[in-house]
Design a protein around this motif. Structure first.
Motif, mmCIF file in Angstrom:
data_model
loop_
_atom_site.group_PDB
_atom_site.id
_atom_site.type_symbol
_atom_site.label_atom_id
_atom_site.label_comp_id
_atom_site.label_asym_id
_atom_site.label_seq_id
_atom_site.Cartn_x
_atom_site.Cartn_y
_atom_site.Cartn_z
ATOM 1 N N GLY A 70 -1.939 2.112 7.973
ATOM 2 C CA GLY A 70 -1.065 1.427 7.034
ATOM 3 C C GLY A 70 -0.890 2.238 5.775
ATOM 4 N N ARG A 71 0.171 1.943 5.056
ATOM 5 C CA ARG A 71 0.442 2.688 3.833
ATOM 6 C C ARG A 71 -0.541 2.278 2.737
ATOM 7 N N CYS A 91 -1.905 -1.552 1.371
ATOM 8 C CA CYS A 91 -1.597 -2.623 2.329
ATOM 9 C C CYS A 91 -2.814 -3.499 2.630
ATOM 10 N N LYS A 105 -6.123 -2.183 3.589
ATOM 11 C CA LYS A 105 -7.112 -1.606 4.514
ATOM 12 C C LYS A 105 -8.496 -1.495 3.856
ATOM 13 N N HIS A 141 -4.571 7.205 7.276
ATOM 14 C CA HIS A 141 -3.105 7.240 7.299
ATOM 15 C C HIS A 141 -2.621 8.508 7.972
ATOM 16 N N LEU A 158 -1.998 -1.794 13.007
ATOM 17 C CA LEU A 158 -1.115 -1.326 11.941
ATOM 18 C C LEU A 158 -0.919 -2.458 10.943
ATOM 19 N N ASP A 204 0.540 -4.018 7.158
ATOM 20 C CA ASP A 204 1.575 -3.908 6.134
ATOM 21 C C ASP A 204 1.558 -5.185 5.316
ATOM 22 N N GLU A 205 1.488 -5.024 3.987
ATOM 23 C CA GLU A 205 1.477 -6.148 3.052
ATOM 24 C C GLU A 205 0.386 -7.156 3.400
ATOM 25 N N ILE A 225 0.621 -6.103 11.725
ATOM 26 C CA ILE A 225 1.956 -6.288 12.319
ATOM 27 C C ILE A 225 2.033 -5.729 13.732
ATOM 28 N N ARG A 252 6.902 0.197 14.965
ATOM 29 C CA ARG A 252 6.590 0.959 13.748
ATOM 30 C C ARG A 252 5.617 2.089 14.034
ATOM 31 N N TYR A 253 4.656 1.844 14.908
ATOM 32 C CA TYR A 253 3.675 2.878 15.241
ATOM 33 C C TYR A 253 4.373 4.083 15.865
#
Length: 604
Positions: free
Chosen positions: A404-405, A408, A410, A562, A575, A577-578, A582, A596-597
């Motif tokens: 994840g970015r 997010c 992690k 990442h 994965l 996100d926010e 997801i 997305r992956y």
């Protein structure tokens, strides 16, 4: 003489009533509750502190006796030399007494300094350990908003101020009261009026001076304490960030802020020095006026006798008695500073940790099953959850990669698994036991964390490794360093190589590998990796990942990254996100799903 005696008693009663009123005002104005946690620690060192107090009292009495005997001896010798008594006067015994008291005063002062300071330094060491043990459970937590420099100031300067309680408050007052009684009783044995008069003056000063100088020094003591703290913060900001400040052309502003705080500190110190000078002036004036009063009373003779050398003895005893008054004003002059420091320490000591461990919690050998059931977490004073409705299940030996970015959630998830924080919703369990039910030692022993930030302490290589395995041997430490490619650190001084503050003597990549060496030494059944290869070149990254996966062959692993490296060897990939998961599955499954992956993989 009877009328004079009545007048002395009346004056004594009036002065005593005035002093007691002052003390009533003082006690109402001081919250001694702030000092209670520290006074309790004094019991551990009661013997050394008591011996130091006894030696201080003996030193004071030796000094009083030295000056009193010297005054009488000089006067008596002069009188004897002018009369026929010079042939029968015993010069030897008083001379021996003067020498004896002089030697006793010197030895007593040395012994009192050694014993009392040794006990005080041990007490301060215990206070720092006590403070650090209270601080550790608060970090991370709400106390993380405190600056490092501020915490350092509390640990150093504010703890140092606690020695004033013994050295400048308890000890001088106890010694002063006993010395006052001794001087009063000694002079009353020769002349009751003189003894009671001097005792009344000394008692009044001992009761009144603390009130006056506590009031005068209270506000300035607070200013001095906060000025020290603010100056340390500004100075460290300027020094530690000097390179960055030069780059952004902000160095001059930060330096001026540090200089401004320095001026405030110097102003507070000058004011405190002025109060010390004022106290000395008052005591000098009181000494002079009291000496005039005692000489006037004893002018017709001491104890009803004709004027003789005992008048000089009384005069010198009066001057000597004010030696014990010198520390009294200073004791309460610095009390405001001590109480302010105590309140600053109590902000940490009395704070409630965000996560509290049960001292009788669950203790067992951990297998490595992790269950995360629908947890959510929101930072203090924030409304947006950083982790929302996350559920993960890992069996012993399974490995999960969390992608994840930045931001997010992690790393926050790792903090929740290690129970630095507790989720507001849901539950995390290890081997079917909820984290709040675990004993802290068992939980810490069961988990190894390689975080993004590797803390290196200002010590040797050995001291930085023994944190991971206190019972480890030098051979084990060397083997772990070789495994992570740090054998070059062993070439010169070996494990005695000094790393410097924050590991300044080694590079960033070496610090990262030192953290991994600690993980290998700790060898826990659960391994949490938060960007373990960040800052390493690609070749070294591959070597370290292979080493970690080999080491964690039978361990439960949660791998945050990442960088899409080594994901084929993971049993699960999630994965985020926010704050939410997801996508989840294995590498090939996620690639086939085309989500997305897959987009992330195609960008590489």
């Amino acid at each position: 003489m009877a009328s004079w005696f009545k007048m002395v008693i009346s004056i004594k009663l009036v002065m005593k009533a005035f002093s007691l009123t002052c003390w009533h005002i003082l006690i109402r104005g001081i919250s001694m509750r702030d000092l209670v946690p520290y006074l309790k620690l004094y019991r551990k060192h009661w013997f050394g502190l008591t011996v130091g107090m006894i030696l201080g009292l003996l030193t004071l009495l030796a000094g009083l006796s030295l000056l009193t005997l010297s005054g009488w001896f000089i006067s008596a010798s002069a009188v004897a030399g002018l009369t026929i008594a010079r042939q029968t006067f015993n010069y030897m015994l008083p001379g021996a007494g003067v020498r004896g008291f002089s030697m006793a005063r010197t030895a007593g002062r040395w012994g009192e300094r050694v014993v009392s300071h040794d006990a005080t330094f041990k007490l301060l060491a215990d206070l720092r350990l006590f403070f650090f043990k209270k601080l550790t459970p608060l970090i991370p937590g709400r106390q993380t908003n405190l600056r490092d420099a501020d915490l350092l100031n509390r640990l150093v300067a504010d703890v140092d101020a606690m020695d004033h309680v013994y050295l400048r408050l308890v000890s001088p007052l106890v010694i002063g009261v006993i010395g006052l009684l001794a001087v009063t009783g000694f002079l009353a044995w020769f002349d009751l009026t003189i003894g009671l008069t001097l005792g009344a003056v000394l008692l009044s000063l001992m009761l009144a001076l603390p009130v006056i100088f506590y009031r005068l020094g209270k506000s300035n003591g607070e200013e001095l304490t906060y000025a020290k703290a603010n100056y340390r913060v500004k100075l460290l900001d300027w020094l530690q960030g000097h390179a960055e400040l030069l780059l952004f052309n902000a160095e001059d502003r930060y330096r001026k802020e540090a200089e401004s705080e320095q001026e405030k500190l110097l102003a507070a110190q000058r004011k405190m020095a002025s109060l010390t000078g004022f106290a000395n002036a008052i005591l000098m004036a009181a000494t002079g006026w009291t000496l005039v009063l005692i000489l006037w009373i004893s002018a017709d003779g001491v104890g009803g006798a004709m004027p003789d050398p005992f008048i000089a003895m009384v005069a010198f005893a009066t001057m000597a008695s004010f030696e014990m008054m010198m520390p009294v004003a200073g004791a309460f002059q610095y009390l405001g500073q001590t109480l302010t420091s105590a309140r600053r320490l109590n902000e940490i000591i009395e704070a409630t940790p965000d996560t509290q461990f049960d001292p009788n919690g669950h203790q067992a050998v951990v297998h490595g099953d992790i269950s995360i059931d629908n947890i959510s977490y929101t930072y203090h004073d924030s409304e947006q959850p950083v982790v929302s409705n996350v559920s993960i299940k890992l069996k012993k030996g399974e490995k999960l990669a969390l992608l994840g970015r930045t931001g997010c959630g992690k790393s926050t998830l790792l903090q929740l698994i290690t129970r630095n924080w507790d989720p507001q919703q849901g539950q995390i369990s290890i081997d079917g036991v909820a984290l709040p039910s675990w004993h802290e030692t068992s939980l810490r022993t069961a988990i190894t964390v390689v975080s993004q930030r590797v803390d290196v302490f200002n010590g040797s290589l050995r001291e930085n490794l023994v944190l991971a395995k206190p019972e480890g041997t030098d051979e084990e430490f060397k083997a772990s360093l070789v495994r992570v490619g740090l054998e070059t650190l062993l070439e010169d001084k070996g494990l005695d190589t000094w790393l410097g503050e924050g590991g300044r003597q080694i590079s960033g990549g070496e610090r990262r590998r030192l953290g991994i060496a600690r993980a290998l030494l700790h060898n826990a059944p659960i391994l949490l990796l938060d960007e373990p290869t960040e800052g390493l070149d690609r070749r070294t990254e591959q070597q370290i990942l292979s080493l970690l996966l080999e080491h964690a062959k039978d361990k439960t692993v949660l791998f945050i990254t990442h960088r899409l490296v080594g994901l084929e060897q993971m049993d699960h990939i999630c994965l985020m996100d926010e704050g939410e998961i997801i996508e989840r599955g294995q590498h090939q499954e996620l690639i086939a799903a085309g989500g997305r992956y897959t987009e992330l993989c195609n960008r590489i």
